[in-house]
Scaffold this motif. Structure first.
Motif, PDB file in Angstrom:
ATOM      1  N   LYS A 266       0.810  -1.185   0.077  1.00 58.40           N
ATOM      2  CA  LYS A 266       0.047  -0.097  -0.032  1.00 58.40           C
ATOM      3  C   LYS A 266       0.746   1.375  -0.075  1.00 58.40           C
ATOM      4  O   LYS A 266       0.474   2.381  -0.729  1.00 58.40           O
ATOM      5  CB  LYS A 266      -0.866   0.099   1.308  1.00 58.40           C
ATOM      6  CG  LYS A 266      -1.726   1.222   1.259  1.00 58.40           C
ATOM      7  CD  LYS A 266      -2.887   1.268   0.195  1.00 58.40           C
ATOM      8  CE  LYS A 266      -3.659   2.391   0.142  1.00 58.40           C
ATOM      9  NZ  LYS A 266      -4.903   2.571   1.277  1.00 58.40           N
ATOM     10  N   ARG A 267       1.733   1.323   0.687  1.00 58.07           N
ATOM     11  CA  ARG A 267       2.844   2.355   0.625  1.00 58.07           C
ATOM     12  C   ARG A 267       3.447   2.576  -0.518  1.00 58.07           C
ATOM     13  O   ARG A 267       3.627   3.917  -0.817  1.00 58.07           O
ATOM     14  CB  ARG A 267       3.994   2.169   2.005  1.00 58.07           C
ATOM     15  CG  ARG A 267       3.316   2.188   3.161  1.00 58.07           C
ATOM     16  CD  ARG A 267       4.553   2.274   4.157  1.00 58.07           C
ATOM     17  NE  ARG A 267       3.995   2.283   5.615  1.00 58.07           N
ATOM     18  CZ  ARG A 267       4.092   3.415   6.262  1.00 58.07           C
ATOM     19  NH1 ARG A 267       4.681   4.581   5.908  1.00 58.07           N
ATOM     20  NH2 ARG A 267       3.898   3.781   7.495  1.00 58.07           N
ATOM     21  N   ASN A 268       3.806   1.613  -1.335  1.00 54.68           N
ATOM     22  CA  ASN A 268       4.603   1.648  -2.502  1.00 54.68           C
ATOM     23  C   ASN A 268       3.378   2.081  -3.733  1.00 54.68           C
ATOM     24  O   ASN A 268       3.575   3.129  -4.477  1.00 54.68           O
ATOM     25  CB  ASN A 268       4.773   0.314  -3.006  1.00 54.68           C
ATOM     26  CG  ASN A 268       6.393   0.342  -2.584  1.00 54.68           C
ATOM     27  OD1 ASN A 268       7.362   0.468  -3.291  1.00 54.68           O
ATOM     28  ND2 ASN A 268       6.762  -0.068  -1.407  1.00 54.68           N
ATOM     29  N   LYS A 269       2.193   1.713  -3.457  1.00 55.03           N
ATOM     30  CA  LYS A 269       1.196   2.360  -4.435  1.00 55.03           C
ATOM     31  C   LYS A 269       0.744   3.821  -4.122  1.00 55.03           C
ATOM     32  O   LYS A 269       0.605   4.612  -5.195  1.00 55.03           O
ATOM     33  CB  LYS A 269      -0.220   1.438  -4.234  1.00 55.03           C
ATOM     34  CG  LYS A 269      -0.199   0.014  -4.594  1.00 55.03           C
ATOM     35  CD  LYS A 269      -1.435  -0.616  -4.530  1.00 55.03           C
ATOM     36  CE  LYS A 269      -1.503  -1.971  -5.384  1.00 55.03           C
ATOM     37  NZ  LYS A 269      -2.824  -2.684  -4.905  1.00 55.03           N
ATOM     38  N   HIS A 298       8.585   3.953   4.447  1.00 52.46           N
ATOM     39  CA  HIS A 298       8.212   4.694   5.632  1.00 52.46           C
ATOM     40  C   HIS A 298       8.197   6.079   5.457  1.00 52.46           C
ATOM     41  O   HIS A 298       7.093   6.861   5.932  1.00 52.46           O
ATOM     42  CB  HIS A 298       9.544   4.558   6.613  1.00 52.46           C
ATOM     43  CG  HIS A 298       9.433   5.368   7.688  1.00 52.46           C
ATOM     44  ND1 HIS A 298       8.270   5.269   8.532  1.00 52.46           N
ATOM     45  CD2 HIS A 298      10.171   6.237   8.245  1.00 52.46           C
ATOM     46  CE1 HIS A 298       8.331   6.147   9.676  1.00 52.46           C
ATOM     47  NE2 HIS A 298       9.641   6.750   9.494  1.00 52.46           N
ATOM     48  N   LEU A 299       8.715   6.962   4.671  1.00 53.88           N
ATOM     49  CA  LEU A 299       8.693   8.233   4.554  1.00 53.88           C
ATOM     50  C   LEU A 299       8.432   8.384   2.787  1.00 53.88           C
ATOM     51  O   LEU A 299       9.089   7.922   2.112  1.00 53.88           O
ATOM     52  CB  LEU A 299       9.829   9.013   4.976  1.00 53.88           C
ATOM     53  CG  LEU A 299      10.226   9.112   6.433  1.00 53.88           C
ATOM     54  CD1 LEU A 299      11.352   9.858   6.876  1.00 53.88           C
ATOM     55  CD2 LEU A 299       8.979   9.379   7.279  1.00 53.88           C
ATOM     56  N   LEU A 364       2.480  10.037   4.553  1.00 51.78           N
ATOM     57  CA  LEU A 364       2.407   8.830   3.917  1.00 51.78           C
ATOM     58  C   LEU A 364       2.127   7.755   4.998  1.00 51.78           C
ATOM     59  O   LEU A 364       2.784   7.590   6.074  1.00 51.78           O
ATOM     60  CB  LEU A 364       3.767   8.380   3.185  1.00 51.78           C
ATOM     61  CG  LEU A 364       3.678   7.008   2.410  1.00 51.78           C
ATOM     62  CD1 LEU A 364       2.439   7.088   1.392  1.00 51.78           C
ATOM     63  CD2 LEU A 364       4.979   6.774   2.009  1.00 51.78           C
ATOM     64  N   TYR A 365       1.055   6.883   4.992  1.00 52.43           N
ATOM     65  CA  TYR A 365       0.419   6.007   5.799  1.00 52.43           C
ATOM     66  C   TYR A 365      -0.579   4.988   5.150  1.00 52.43           C
ATOM     67  O   TYR A 365      -1.247   5.650   4.298  1.00 52.43           O
ATOM     68  CB  TYR A 365       0.406   6.156   7.264  1.00 52.43           C
ATOM     69  CG  TYR A 365      -0.759   7.394   7.305  1.00 52.43           C
ATOM     70  CD1 TYR A 365      -1.928   7.044   7.170  1.00 52.43           C
ATOM     71  CD2 TYR A 365      -0.337   8.692   7.342  1.00 52.43           C
ATOM     72  CE1 TYR A 365      -3.104   8.059   7.335  1.00 52.43           C
ATOM     73  CE2 TYR A 365      -1.312   9.684   7.108  1.00 52.43           C
ATOM     74  CZ  TYR A 365      -2.544   9.322   7.310  1.00 52.43           C
ATOM     75  OH  TYR A 365      -3.671  10.572   7.178  1.00 52.43           O
ATOM     76  N   PRO A 366      -0.668   3.964   5.428  1.00 53.15           N
ATOM     77  CA  PRO A 366      -1.680   2.887   4.805  1.00 53.15           C
ATOM     78  C   PRO A 366      -2.883   3.457   4.784  1.00 53.15           C
ATOM     79  O   PRO A 366      -3.851   3.177   3.738  1.00 53.15           O
ATOM     80  CB  PRO A 366      -1.468   1.534   5.586  1.00 53.15           C
ATOM     81  CG  PRO A 366      -0.186   1.463   6.095  1.00 53.15           C
ATOM     82  CD  PRO A 366       0.035   3.027   6.516  1.00 53.15           C
TER      83      PRO A 366
END
Length: 388
Positions: A266-269, A298-299, A364-366
């Protein structure tokens, strides 16, 4: 308010913690080794040692590699202060390596140049701590090559990078390092509330860290230097610390570990969506991910070019004024007053200071939605348009 980072918990996580509260164990029960086993399997490492924070993990990692007074430890100029403080806790001296502007990671060319000078002056480091900044692994193959050539040990500070991959291997495998450190703080990829872990493939190093996290005490009769006095007997064999992780923390971390792949995907998307939204704006430069890396994101950090120091500050204030917690990771460690008191001065790492004048961390977080992302980008680009 849109924070820059946030934990994501569900009913499974709550149930896991509740089960511990209803069990016979709150501190040193079965959940801690279960969590260690889960992470070691996920990463492909032989040993994992859970502790109460990544800072504690960094500290005992240094001690396990025999860092002490008279030793030198080098780390990245751009990181949280714990990446450097851990060596000072051991009585060692810290120095800093400049970064790559486009990734935020330790620059291997700068590292190699610094090592060449250090060899001539007999000031080589005992340990180098590269930091996988924002979730992207450093160039570990080159760092390992330099470690073999110059004789230093390597501790990967992967506080940002559980779930990331380097050359197809999970970060934490310790393929190119002696020890790898993870953080489970609430804003990290997975959380145990507070907590950290040190991974290694070296059994003696793992055992030393196990002792160090719990006062240096052992109850293993095979490790005693004399016959046991009775079933109550234990020995303190090292000057250790109370760095243990509780079963409550481990239960949460174990539950979260089952969702690691989901969270990182999800973070990559979300990162890809940011890159798509920001592509038309040439003044906004997201940190690059190298071809042999899979970032855990993470960031999400961007560099804003062409801004004065005053306007850079105003940009972050503008975001916050719109209930978006823009942030800045990180101040070059050596610019903090404590480190300037150790003799470091502005100008020590040119690229780190250039980065500091340009960087902004976007949320940025899920749980971040595409609508929120579009709003964040609109607020940011509106500010930059008005700044022209």
């Amino acid at each position: 308010m849109i924070p820059y980072g946030k934990q994501q918990l569900d009913s499974d996580d709550i149930a896991a913690v509740t089960a511990v509260l209803q069990s016979a164990w709150l501190t040193q029960g079965p959940q801690v080794p279960a969590f260690e086993q889960a992470i070691s399997v996920l990463c492909g490492a032989k040993h994992a040692v859970a502790v109460n924070s990544a800072t504690s993990a960094l500290h005992i990692a240094c001690l396990a590699l025999d860092v002490g007074p008279g030793d030198l430890v080098w780390t990245s100029a751009i990181s949280f202060v714990a990446s450097a403080n851990c060596a000072l806790y051991c009585g060692a001296t810290v120095d800093f390596v400049d970064i790559e502007l486009n990734t935020g990671n330790m620059c291997v060319n700068a590292l190699e140049a610094k090592l060449l000078i250090a060899k001539k002056t007999n000031t080589l480091p005992k340990v180098v701590i590269p930091v996988h900044f924002a979730g992207q692994p450093c160039n570990m193959a080159k760092i390992a090559q330099l470690a073999a050539e110059y004789g230093f040990k390597v501790i990967e500070d992967a506080s940002h990078a559980i779930g990331a991959q380097y050359q197809g291997k999970a970060v934490g495998s310790c393929h190119y390092a002696d020890i790898c450190i993870f953080s489970f703080h609430p804003v990290k990829i997975i959380t145990s509330g507070e907590g950290g872990m040190a991974l290694t493939n070296q059994s003696d190093v793992a055992r030393k860290m196990q002792l160090l996290r719990s006062h240096g005490i052992t109850s293993e009769t095979t490790e005693f230097n004399e016959e046991s006095h009775g079933p109550w007997y234990y020995q303190q064999q090292l000057l250790g610390f109370n760095y243990r992780m509780t079963d409550l923390q481990a239960a949460l971390g174990l539950s979260q570990s089952h969702k690691l792949s989901q969270f990182v995907t999800k973070r990559n998307k979300l990162a890809q969506q940011y890159q798509k939204l920001l592509a038309p704006f040439n003044r906004i430069m997201p940190l690059q991910v190298q071809a042999d890396c899979y970032s855990s994101y993470h960031l999400f950090v961007v560099r804003l070019t062409g801004l004065s120091k005053t306007h850079h500050k105003a940009c972050i204030e503008h975001l916050r004024g719109k209930d978006i917690i823009g942030h800045l990771h990180y101040i070059p460690i050596y610019l903090h007053p404590f480190y300037q008191q150790q003799g470091f001065q502005p100008g020590y790492c040119e690229q780190a200071e250039r980065y500091y004048q340009q960087a902004v961390t976007l949320p940025l977080y899920p749980g971040l939605t595409l609508k929120q992302q579009s709003h964040i980008v609109q607020v940011l680009t509106d500010f930059l348009s008005n700044d022209l």
